[in-house]
Design an enzyme around this catalytic site. Structure first.
Site, PDB file in Angstrom:
ATOM      1  N   GLN A 173      40.100  53.481  47.295  1.00 18.75           N
ATOM      2  CA  GLN A 173      40.858  52.558  46.456  1.00 18.75           C
ATOM      3  C   GLN A 173      40.275  52.578  45.042  1.00 18.75           C
ATOM      4  OE1 GLN A 173      41.704  48.665  48.839  1.00 18.75           O
ATOM      5  NE2 GLN A 173      39.834  49.542  49.682  1.00 18.75           N
ATOM      6  N   HIS A 231      44.853  54.514  44.580  1.00 22.19           N
ATOM      7  CA  HIS A 231      45.201  53.701  43.403  1.00 22.19           C
ATOM      8  C   HIS A 231      44.992  54.440  42.097  1.00 22.19           C
ATOM      9  CE1 HIS A 231      44.466  49.976  46.125  1.00 22.19           C
ATOM     10  NE2 HIS A 231      45.630  50.547  46.348  1.00 22.19           N
ATOM     11  N   GLY A 262      32.647  49.024  51.847  1.00 22.78           N
ATOM     12  CA  GLY A 262      32.650  48.406  50.524  1.00 22.78           C
ATOM     13  C   GLY A 262      34.001  47.911  50.073  1.00 22.78           C
ATOM     14  N   THR A 263      34.802  47.406  51.021  1.00 25.41           N
ATOM     15  CA  THR A 263      36.090  46.834  50.612  1.00 25.41           C
ATOM     16  C   THR A 263      36.276  45.464  51.257  1.00 25.41           C
ATOM     17  OG1 THR A 263      38.493  47.147  50.509  1.00 25.41           O
ATOM     18  CG2 THR A 263      37.387  48.030  52.457  1.00 25.41           C
ATOM     19  N   ASN A 293      29.455  46.639  55.008  1.00 31.55           N
ATOM     20  CA  ASN A 293      29.701  45.680  53.936  1.00 31.55           C
ATOM     21  C   ASN A 293      28.697  44.539  54.124  1.00 31.55           C
ATOM     22  OD1 ASN A 293      30.709  43.631  52.248  1.00 31.55           O
ATOM     23  ND2 ASN A 293      32.808  44.356  52.508  1.00 31.55           N
ATOM     24  N   PRO A 294      27.965  44.147  53.037  1.00 31.56           N
ATOM     25  CA  PRO A 294      26.995  43.043  53.213  1.00 31.56           C
ATOM     26  C   PRO A 294      27.669  41.717  53.590  1.00 31.56           C
ATOM     27  CG  PRO A 294      26.655  44.176  51.114  1.00 31.56           C
ATOM     28  CD  PRO A 294      27.922  44.703  51.687  1.00 31.56           C
TER      29      PRO A 294
HETATM   30  C1  BV8 Z   1      52.457  47.150  46.633  1.00 32.25           C
HETATM   31  C2  BV8 Z   1      43.777  49.504  40.621  1.00 32.25           C
HETATM   32  C3  BV8 Z   1      54.775  46.955  46.834  1.00 32.25           C
HETATM   33  C4  BV8 Z   1      43.901  48.679  39.378  1.00 32.25           C
HETATM   34  C5  BV8 Z   1      44.175  47.908  42.427  1.00 32.25           C
HETATM   35  C6  BV8 Z   1      53.605  40.342  45.336  1.00 32.25           C
HETATM   36  C7  BV8 Z   1      54.315  41.357  44.690  1.00 32.25           C
HETATM   37  C8  BV8 Z   1      54.086  42.714  44.965  1.00 32.25           C
HETATM   38  C9  BV8 Z   1      53.103  43.050  45.844  1.00 32.25           C
HETATM   39  C10 BV8 Z   1      52.391  42.041  46.448  1.00 32.25           C
HETATM   40  C11 BV8 Z   1      52.641  40.687  46.229  1.00 32.25           C
HETATM   41  N1  BV8 Z   1      51.790  39.955  47.004  1.00 32.25           N
HETATM   42  C12 BV8 Z   1      51.011  40.791  47.700  1.00 32.25           C
HETATM   43  C13 BV8 Z   1      51.367  42.041  47.376  1.00 32.25           C
HETATM   44  C14 BV8 Z   1      50.786  43.244  47.833  1.00 32.25           C
HETATM   45  C15 BV8 Z   1      49.642  43.542  46.870  1.00 32.25           C
HETATM   46  C16 BV8 Z   1      48.426  42.886  47.475  1.00 32.25           C
HETATM   47  O1  BV8 Z   1      47.958  43.362  48.485  1.00 32.25           O
HETATM   48  N2  BV8 Z   1      47.952  41.799  46.848  1.00 32.25           N
HETATM   49  C17 BV8 Z   1      46.788  41.120  47.399  1.00 32.25           C
HETATM   50  C18 BV8 Z   1      45.955  40.532  46.260  1.00 32.25           C
HETATM   51  C19 BV8 Z   1      47.268  40.056  48.383  1.00 32.25           C
HETATM   52  N3  BV8 Z   1      49.550  44.979  46.828  1.00 32.25           N
HETATM   53  C20 BV8 Z   1      50.155  45.633  45.848  1.00 32.25           C
HETATM   54  O2  BV8 Z   1      50.718  45.136  44.892  1.00 32.25           O
HETATM   55  C21 BV8 Z   1      50.151  47.148  46.022  1.00 32.25           C
HETATM   56  N4  BV8 Z   1      51.486  47.625  45.869  1.00 32.25           N
HETATM   57  O3  BV8 Z   1      52.338  46.424  47.572  1.00 32.25           O
HETATM   58  O4  BV8 Z   1      53.641  47.569  46.197  1.00 32.25           O
HETATM   59  C22 BV8 Z   1      55.843  47.887  46.625  1.00 32.25           C
HETATM   60  C23 BV8 Z   1      56.313  48.602  47.710  1.00 32.25           C
HETATM   61  C24 BV8 Z   1      57.335  49.453  47.497  1.00 32.25           C
HETATM   62  C25 BV8 Z   1      57.867  49.596  46.222  1.00 32.25           C
HETATM   63  C26 BV8 Z   1      57.361  48.889  45.140  1.00 32.25           C
HETATM   64  C27 BV8 Z   1      56.328  48.029  45.329  1.00 32.25           C
HETATM   65  C28 BV8 Z   1      49.272  47.798  44.974  1.00 32.25           C
HETATM   66  C29 BV8 Z   1      47.853  47.326  45.127  1.00 32.25           C
HETATM   67  C30 BV8 Z   1      46.945  48.136  44.212  1.00 32.25           C
HETATM   68  C31 BV8 Z   1      46.441  47.282  43.076  1.00 32.25           C
HETATM   69  N5  BV8 Z   1      45.465  48.037  42.290  1.00 32.25           N
HETATM   70  N6  BV8 Z   1      43.318  48.651  41.723  1.00 32.25           N
HETATM   71  C32 BV8 Z   1      42.563  48.393  38.754  1.00 32.25           C
HETATM   72  O5  BV8 Z   1      41.527  48.821  39.290  1.00 32.25           O
HETATM   73  O6  BV8 Z   1      42.590  47.735  37.703  1.00 32.25           O
HETATM   74  S1  BV8 Z   1      43.584  46.811  43.545  1.00 32.25           S
HETATM   75  C33 BV8 Z   1      41.894  46.722  43.551  1.00 32.25           C
HETATM   76  O7  BV8 Z   1      41.501  45.631  44.400  1.00 32.25           O
HETATM   77  C34 BV8 Z   1      41.200  47.886  44.205  1.00 32.25           C
HETATM   78  O8  BV8 Z   1      41.813  49.101  43.903  1.00 32.25           O
HETATM   79  C35 BV8 Z   1      41.236  47.591  45.658  1.00 32.25           C
HETATM   80  O9  BV8 Z   1      42.356  48.156  46.274  1.00 32.25           O
HETATM   81  C36 BV8 Z   1      41.466  46.123  45.708  1.00 32.25           C
HETATM   82  C37 BV8 Z   1      40.425  45.463  46.555  1.00 32.25           C
HETATM   83  O10 BV8 Z   1      39.235  45.654  45.931  1.00 32.25           O
HETATM   84  P1  BV8 Z   1      37.972  46.243  46.729  1.00 32.25           P
HETATM   85  O11 BV8 Z   1      37.891  47.677  46.407  1.00 32.25           O
HETATM   86  O12 BV8 Z   1      38.008  45.863  48.158  1.00 32.25           O
HETATM   87  O13 BV8 Z   1      36.856  45.468  45.949  1.00 32.25           O
HETATM   88  P2  BV8 Z   1      36.467  43.937  46.130  1.00 32.25           P
HETATM   89  O14 BV8 Z   1      35.686  43.538  44.915  1.00 32.25           O
HETATM   90  O15 BV8 Z   1      37.650  43.137  46.538  1.00 32.25           O
HETATM   91  O16 BV8 Z   1      35.482  43.990  47.367  1.00 32.25           O
HETATM   92  C38 BV8 Z   1      34.253  44.697  47.246  1.00 32.25           C
HETATM   93  C39 BV8 Z   1      33.587  44.587  48.582  1.00 32.25           C
HETATM   94  O17 BV8 Z   1      32.386  45.373  48.537  1.00 32.25           O
HETATM   95  C40 BV8 Z   1      33.166  43.171  48.925  1.00 32.25           C
HETATM   96  O18 BV8 Z   1      33.603  42.882  50.251  1.00 32.25           O
HETATM   97  C41 BV8 Z   1      31.632  43.216  48.837  1.00 32.25           C
HETATM   98  O19 BV8 Z   1      31.039  42.400  49.835  1.00 32.25           O
HETATM   99  C42 BV8 Z   1      31.355  44.648  49.134  1.00 32.25           C
HETATM  100  N7  BV8 Z   1      30.102  45.164  48.549  1.00 32.25           N
HETATM  101  C43 BV8 Z   1      29.446  44.737  47.430  1.00 32.25           C
HETATM  102  N8  BV8 Z   1      28.349  45.502  47.241  1.00 32.25           N
HETATM  103  C44 BV8 Z   1      28.329  46.426  48.251  1.00 32.25           C
HETATM  104  C45 BV8 Z   1      29.442  46.220  49.080  1.00 32.25           C
HETATM  105  N9  BV8 Z   1      29.707  46.980  50.165  1.00 32.25           N
HETATM  106  C46 BV8 Z   1      28.842  47.971  50.447  1.00 32.25           C
HETATM  107  N10 BV8 Z   1      27.742  48.247  49.702  1.00 32.25           N
HETATM  108  C47 BV8 Z   1      27.457  47.494  48.608  1.00 32.25           C
HETATM  109  N11 BV8 Z   1      26.358  47.762  47.871  1.00 32.25           N
END
Ligand code: BV8
Length: 253
Positions: free
Chosen positions: A103, A121, A189-190, A215-216
């Site tokens: 991602q 992404h 890490g997600t 994941n921590p």
């Molecule tokens: C889609 C790029 C539909 C940009 C990203 C209303 C309208 C439309 C869609 C939606 C809606 N409501 C919900 C949705 C679906 C939506 C969605 O899921 N929303 C969520 C918030 C509920 N999804 C979308 O919109 C997707 N598209 O559905 O389209 C559609 C279908 C057909 C036709 C047209 C449309 C698109 C989603 C992609 C968005 N882009 N990134 C940018 O970077 O600026 S999202 C971004 O956040 C990331 O790419 C990733 O995917 C996402 C989650 O982030 P993570 O990578 O998990 O990072 P996070 O910080 O959250 O977590 C980090 C983790 O690591 C933690 O758990 C932490 O504990 C851990 N960690 C920390 N340190 C460590 C570790 N782990 C291991 N080792 C360590 N050292």
């Protein structure tokens, strides 16, 4: 640390024909790239995703969104893969079928030597025209932000997937296939909250794969995963690869 790993897991890894991996921002955290949701340090603690990572935000305030991605682009260019990235590149060399679904938009998996990388992404180092979604490789130097497409004069944007935008077909189909057919699926890490990427581990579980979460923190996947390691991936992955397949290529520590 090898006592950490159940012998059943090590045996499963050694016998695995196909492994699929889903990574999120957490795997790049130890490279110094901020995650999205970690409290305080996460990007979303400072900015609102819907105010920056959507096409509507870009249309509303193209200069602010452009500058935010350039800030992240400049940061990503300076960071290096960490031992977690290198361990996954090593794992790929030990398994006949390996799919790395990320991602992340930082390109660090490729920098670490991973080959079959599916960027769900997009990638912050690539750009495209906002009007026709076609790639824009370069443009004439300009002070204008965002710069304009040399073909049609439309605004240039990063080649990444914003909220509300659909995922690129190729990587998503490859990720779907790998989740359905793999013997082992790693979720690393997600926070497992953004769809459709977050649906992949459940798909693998239902298809009969062993699911390993690294994941921590706990996530919505934690309760269903077969194995859970609540540790930083940069520490755990090299140890796991060493315990399962022997020493990791030391030049890549
Ligand atoms: C889609 C790029 C539909 C940009 C990203 C209303 C309208 C439309 C869609 C939606 C809606 N409501 C919900 C949705 C679906 C939506 C969605 O899921 N929303 C969520 C918030 C509920 N999804 C979308 O919109 C997707 N598209 O559905 O389209 C559609 C279908 C057909 C036709 C047209 C449309 C698109 C989603 C992609 C968005 N882009 N990134 C940018 O970077 O600026 S999202 C971004 O956040 C990331 O790419 C990733 O995917 C996402 C989650 O982030 P993570 O990578 O998990 O990072 P996070 O910080 O959250 O977590 C980090 C983790 O690591 C933690 O758990 C932490 O504990 C851990 N960690 C920390 N340190 C460590 C570790 N782990 C291991 N080792 C360590 N050292």
């Amino acid at each position: 640390m090898s006592q950490l790993f159940p012998s059943a897991l090590l045996e499963t890894l050694r016998k695995a024909r196909s492994i699929a991996v889903l990574t999120g921002a957490g795997i790049s955290a130890e490279s110094g790239v901020p995650t999205f949701r970690d409290a305080q340090t996460g990007l979303w603690a400072k900015f609102k995703p819907e105010e920056l990572a959507t096409a509507e935000a870009f249309l509303r305030n193209p200069k602010m969104v452009w500058e935010w991605y350039r800030y992240r682009f400049d940061m990503v260019r300076t960071v290096q893969p960490n031992p977690g990235h290198y361990a996954l590149a090593e794992m790929e060399r030990r398994v006949s079928e390996f799919t790395l679904v990320t991602q992340n938009i930082d390109g660090l998996h490729q920098k670490a030597g991973s080959r079959n990388v599916q960027e769900l992404h997009g990638n912050i180092q690539r750009y495209k025209c906002f009007e026709d979604n076609q790639a824009v490789e370069s443009w004439a130097p300009t002070e204008e932000m965002p710069p304009k497409c040399p073909r049609c004069g439309g605004m240039i944007r990063p080649d990444i997937v914003w909220f509300g935008e659909s995922l690129p077909d190729g990587p998503y189909v490859a990720a779907h296939m790998a989740s359905e057919t793999c013997d082992v699926f790693f979720s690393i890490g997600t926070s497992a909250v953004v769809f459709p990427a977050a649906a992949l581990p459940g798909m693998a579980l239902r298809a009969g794969a062993v699911v390993v979460e690294i994941n921590p923190e706990r996530t919505p996947l934690t309760a269903q995963a077969t194995y859970v390691f609540q540790m930083p991936s940069g520490q755990l992955l090299p140890e796991l690869v060493k315990a399962a397949w022997g020493a990791v290529d030391s030049s890549k520590q």
